[in-house]
Design an enzyme around this catalytic site. Structure first.
Site, PDB file in Angstrom:
ATOM      1  N   TRP A  87       0.829  -1.220   0.000  1.00 19.44           N
ATOM      2  CA  TRP A  87       0.000   0.000   0.000  1.00 19.44           C
ATOM      3  C   TRP A  87       0.857   1.261   0.000  1.00 19.44           C
ATOM      4  CZ3 TRP A  87      -1.930   2.561   5.034  1.00 19.44           C
ATOM      5  CH2 TRP A  87      -0.942   2.507   6.013  1.00 19.44           C
ATOM      6  N   ASP A  88       2.196   1.085   0.012  1.00 16.92           N
ATOM      7  CA  ASP A  88       3.091   2.240   0.132  1.00 16.92           C
ATOM      8  C   ASP A  88       2.878   3.277  -0.970  1.00 16.92           C
ATOM      9  OD1 ASP A  88       4.018  -0.090   1.471  1.00 16.92           O
ATOM     10  OD2 ASP A  88       5.941   0.881   1.837  1.00 16.92           O
ATOM     11  N   GLU A 140       0.658  -3.906  12.067  1.00 13.55           N
ATOM     12  CA  GLU A 140       0.838  -5.353  11.889  1.00 13.55           C
ATOM     13  C   GLU A 140       1.101  -6.104  13.193  1.00 13.55           C
ATOM     14  OE1 GLU A 140       3.834  -5.546   8.845  1.00 13.55           O
ATOM     15  OE2 GLU A 140       2.328  -5.158   7.298  1.00 13.55           O
ATOM     16  N   GLN A 199       2.699   0.752  14.061  1.00 16.09           N
ATOM     17  CA  GLN A 199       2.673   1.978  13.257  1.00 16.09           C
ATOM     18  C   GLN A 199       1.291   2.609  13.284  1.00 16.09           C
ATOM     19  OE1 GLN A 199       3.290  -0.966   9.974  1.00 16.09           O
ATOM     20  NE2 GLN A 199       2.552   0.728   8.753  1.00 16.09           N
TER      21      GLN A 199
HETATM   22  C1  BGC Z   1       4.921  -2.010   7.047  1.00 18.80           C
HETATM   23  C2  BGC Z   1       3.891  -1.898   5.959  1.00 18.80           C
HETATM   24  C3  BGC Z   1       4.572  -1.559   4.658  1.00 18.80           C
HETATM   25  C4  BGC Z   1       5.659  -2.569   4.355  1.00 18.80           C
HETATM   26  C5  BGC Z   1       6.419  -2.239   3.088  1.00 18.80           C
HETATM   27  C6  BGC Z   1       5.985  -3.001   6.644  1.00 18.80           C
HETATM   28  O1  BGC Z   1       6.994  -3.021   7.611  1.00 18.80           O
HETATM   29  O2  BGC Z   1       4.338  -2.436   8.243  1.00 18.80           O
HETATM   30  O3  BGC Z   1       2.951  -0.907   6.285  1.00 18.80           O
HETATM   31  O4  BGC Z   1       3.646  -1.551   3.625  1.00 18.80           O
HETATM   32  O5  BGC Z   1       6.569  -2.598   5.415  1.00 18.80           O
HETATM   33  O6  BGC Z   1       7.035  -1.008   3.188  1.00 18.80           O
END
Ligand code: BGC
Length: 828
Positions: free
Chosen positions: A371-372, A510, A632
């Site tokens: 989703w970045d 997460e 986060q």
């Molecule tokens: C984050 C996610 C992100 C992913 C890729 C993960 O550590 O929790 O939000 O999309 O890294 O950057």
């Protein structure tokens, strides 16, 4: 924005270059990622040109979207992974003096060492003065580039000066295909042999050629490399020896240097794949390209011109007020933009690629797309929206796979994967190894269904900035409609509550993937997910209103959307459940309020760095699911994406009060319960605190800005830079200082220049206009290039004005903030 956290090193030096003095083996991986060169088509890590993967160096050449799937038997289970493939190393160039060992910086005495990434020109420079065991002193210099002008070309120029000796030097140049994917610790147990059918050949007098194919995706990659040598400016002819080994092809030649002589080696490489446009066959194309390429200087001149053009569009110029910034902010912003443009450029258009979370700079996250984009697209939207359009079509083309995924899970519409690669199927690993406990732990992060909302949000934002109605009609609307159908079908009505609910998902945080004692993964009523679903439904209904009658009828018929469906969307968008606890705290998910408080101090004292508290707790046979502890920003994402006005509308529609202090109260509540284990998190907190708590916002901004330069996650940068944080920081400068936002077809500004900045200049693109923006403490000025674009409406602090291309408007500010009634003081 302008202070460092104290623990992070300041970056001295020029505002246009990243400089490293001295060789530090343990920092080499980070430098290789940070100094990666690329052009949106392929990228090469900054490994030393003679290096192989050996624990210190990790050469990597990645083709945008070059994936391959492999199976591995792990702990009795067969797992399948899709990796971004490390392709043959075109850099391979070695030398040795008088028949000794091949040069290795680790086995000589270094007299001086300087590596410089020249951001303005896109050139990586290296200069090493060294003395070998025979007391021979030499100066080695290298310039390297991956051409921004010709997307298939990479080039390097190496010079060696014999300072106090005379004798023979042997130069060996080749292409090394003896490569496996081994660049990311997490995947070291996985099969990494992606390349097969490696065939090498010598072409003519000075060129080597290697063809490789990936084992499953059958992607053919051809590399051809031409090596020419010159002493003191004169071309060296002579016989070369061919070196042919399994997976390697090279040529070797020995020349004799007199003391003071300089030998120059130029290596020009062409990279083509079997998926390229406008070719007959990739091997033929690669051979033709190197044969036609000019000398290094000519290739460099073309490349520098394009970088010059890019910087004209993208550069952000910040003039500090009074004291110098503690951090080299101008350079760090440029480094971030440099990586964004090397990952995705105009060359990427038509390649059918998405934007990977770690750029093409390493193998972390296997080159996958998350989703970045939500953090990355605003950067492109306001500067080169053509690029966002291309990246959105990556999602559009994968609607089929997302529809199948939705059906398989029992839903309608399109359910996009959390991690996406070649064809858009779910690529998230099912298990991850916790290095602290050495246990394989289930990875339920695929439950982050909110990724679909991010895609819809990105479509809408692109449309707001461009008003590209053709894109909306033929691609964007379909994406939004299918995502809306998904949200409507996953939402279930709870008659007792009289509200709709979404169950079995995860939010962006997460750490939490289930209720503490639940048998199955998934959370209920994640507030971010639910509110985003409501937003998607509302905007999709707006999109339907925007569509021309025929297109609306066509789409509804083809997607099987009825007026009953739309009535349901309206109902869901008014009666979605949002959980609350503790008098005005929006619960991250239902049940969050019942979780235990974590003793943060205890963990900080015991472990120091607790960004990855999830791994720490798992190793202690505990779980973050039991605590009010987030990795986060989750709920707080809402305050990052929406203005308080927009959120007020959404909550009002749902019948939930959004008191004037709800936003700050929730920000503070969650800030105290977050480990900031993702670099994205700092971008979010820097923004949500920007106007309420500037010192904290500055700290978050400073950390986000140097996420990679300071490797703030202790070891992750070597495996790839963090593109979301890079883009987020640049976007932040624009957003914080100008308050830019598009709403109701009006480009709105609400400037507030931080006191540490005297003047900020940048150029934006908006609905066909190119506008030079300048913000000082006294004025906001907009100078439009004469492009014959239709006039636009813009507003400064609430007052709307018309703006025509080719004109300049200046609005008076009072200490960097708008006057209560801003009057344009100049027009031209
Ligand atoms: C984050 C996610 C992100 C992913 C890729 C993960 O550590 O929790 O939000 O999309 O890294 O950057």
């Amino acid at each position: 924005m302008l202070t460092s956290t104290g623990s992070l090193p300041a970056q001295p030096g020029s505002v246009w270059s990243l400089v490293f003095d001295g060789f530090e083996p343990d920092k080499e991986g980070i430098r290789e990622a940070l100094c990666t060169l690329g052009n949106g088509y392929f990228a090469t890590r900054a490994a030393a040109c003679g290096a192989v993967a050996d624990g210190v160096h990790y050469p990597g050449t990645y083709v945008a979207g070059g994936y391959n799937r492999l199976k591995t038997d792990i702990a009795g289970r067969v797992v399948e992974n899709e990796d971004l493939v490390n392709f043959p190393n075109w850099l391979s160039l070695q030398f040795r003096i008088a028949g000794g060992a091949w040069f290795d910086v680790r086995s000589v005495t270094i007299l001086s060492y300087r590596q410089e990434l020249d951001l303005r020109r896109g050139i990586l420079c290296l200069a090493i003065r060294f003395e070998d065991t025979m007391r021979r002193r030499s100066l080695l210099q290298e310039q390297r580039l991956v051409s921004m002008s010709d997307m298939h070309l990479g080039a390097l120029q190496l010079t060696l000066m014999a300072e106090n000796w005379s004798g023979p030097v042997t130069i060996r140049s080749g292409i090394d295909g003896r490569i496996v994917n081994a660049g990311a610790k997490l995947y070291q147990k996985f099969n990494g042999v992606h390349l097969e059918e490696l065939t090498g050949e010598i072409v003519g007098e000075d060129t080597v050629f290697l063809m490789a194919r990936t084992s499953q995706s059958q992607l053919g990659v051809a590399e051809a490399a031409r090596m020419q040598m010159f002493t003191n400016g004169r071309r060296i002819e002579g016989q070369r020896t061919a070196i042919e080994e399994q997976g390697y092809i090279g040529q070797e030649q020995t020349i004799v240097l007199e003391q003071g002589d300089v030998v120059t080696v130029e290596k020009l490489a062409a990279v083509y794949t079997s998926r390229d446009n406008a070719i007959s066959e990739c091997g033929l194309a690669a051979r033709k390209a190197v044969a036609r390429a000019g000398r290094f200087d000519a290739v460099r001149a073309d490349h520098e011109l394009i970088w010059d053009h890019l910087w004209h569009r993208f550069d952000v110029r910040i003039k500090h007020a009074g004291a110098e910034f503690k951090l080299n902010i101008p350079m760090l912003l440029r480094l971030n933009m440099f990586h964004l443009l090397q990952t995705i450029s105009l060359h990427s258009i038509g390649l059918d690629i998405g934007v990977p979370a770690r750029g093409w700079t390493g193998e972390a996250y296997q080159g996958h797309i998350f989703w970045d984009e939500l953090f990355i697209f605003p950067f492109f939207n306001y500067r080169l929206p053509e690029i966002t359009r291309a990246l959105l079509t990556y999602r559009y083309r994968r609607l089929g796979e997302a529809r199948v995924a939705a059906r398989a899970a029992g839903y309608k519409g399109a359910m996009f994967p959390w991690q996406s690669g070649s064809d858009g199927q779910e690529e998230t690993d099912t298990f991850n190894l916790n290095p602290r406990s050495n246990r394989w732990v289930p990875d339920n992060s695929y439950l982050q269904r909110h990724v679909g909302s991010a895609i819809a949000y990105n479509v809408w934002q692109y449309f707001q900035v461009t008003r590209d109605i053709e894109f909306l009609q033929f691609y964007g609307a379909e994406l939004m409609l299918e995502i809306a159908c998904f949200w409507s079908s996953i939402a279930r009505f709870n008659a007792e509550r009289g509200r709709y609910e979404i169950s079995g998902v995860m939010g962006p945080d997460e750490f939490h993937d289930a209720d503490p004692d639940a048998a199955a993964p998934g959370l209920n009523n994640n507030a971010y997910t639910n509110v985003m679903a409501v937003w998607v439904l509302c905007r999709t209904m707006d999109v339907l209103d925007l569509l021309a009658g025929t297109r609306r009828t066509e789409l509804m018929a083809r997607l099987g959307i009825t007026s009953d469906d739309i009535a349901r969307w309206d109902d869901v968008s008014r009666r979605m459940y949002v959980p609350f606890h503790d008098d005005g705290i929006i619960s991250q998910f239902e049940g969050y309020g019942m979780l235990q408080e974590l003793d943060w101090q205890k963990y900080r004292t015991r472990y120091g760095n607790i960004q990855r508290l999830d791994l720490i707790l798992e190793a202690e046979n505990d779980s973050p699911n039991r605590y009010k502890a987030s990795k986060q920003a989750d709920l707080v994402m809402l305050f990052y994406l929406f203005s308080s006005e927009e959120l007020g509308e959404l909550f009002g529609r749902l019948g939930y009060p959004l008191a004037y202090d709800t936003i700050p109260k929730n920000v503070m509540y969650y800030a105290a319960r977050t480990s900031h284990g993702s670099t994205l998190c700092r971008v979010v907190y820097a923004w949500v605190l920007a106007r309420a708590d500037r010192p904290s916002a500055m700290t978050f901004f400073a950390e986000a800005l140097q996420s990679d330069v300071s490797d703030i996650q202790h070891g992750t940068t070597a495996e790839g830079v963090h593109l979301g944080a890079m883009a987020g920081t640049v976007d932040q400068v624009l957003r914080v200082s100008t308050g830019i936002e598009v709403k109701d077809d009006v480009l709105r500004f609400n400037p507030e220049l931080p006191p540490e900045i005297e003047c900020l200049d940048m150029r934006i693109r908006y609905r066909g206009h190119s506008i030079d923006l300048r913000v000082t403490h006294d004025a906001l000025s907009l100078r439009g290039e004469d492009l014959d674009a239709a006039p636009i409406s813009l507003s400064v602090a609430g007052t709307t004005h018309a703006f025509s291309s080719g004109t300049t408007r200046v609005f008076q500010l009072n200490n960097g903030k708008p006057n209560p009634d801003p009057v344009p003081i100049e027009q031209g």
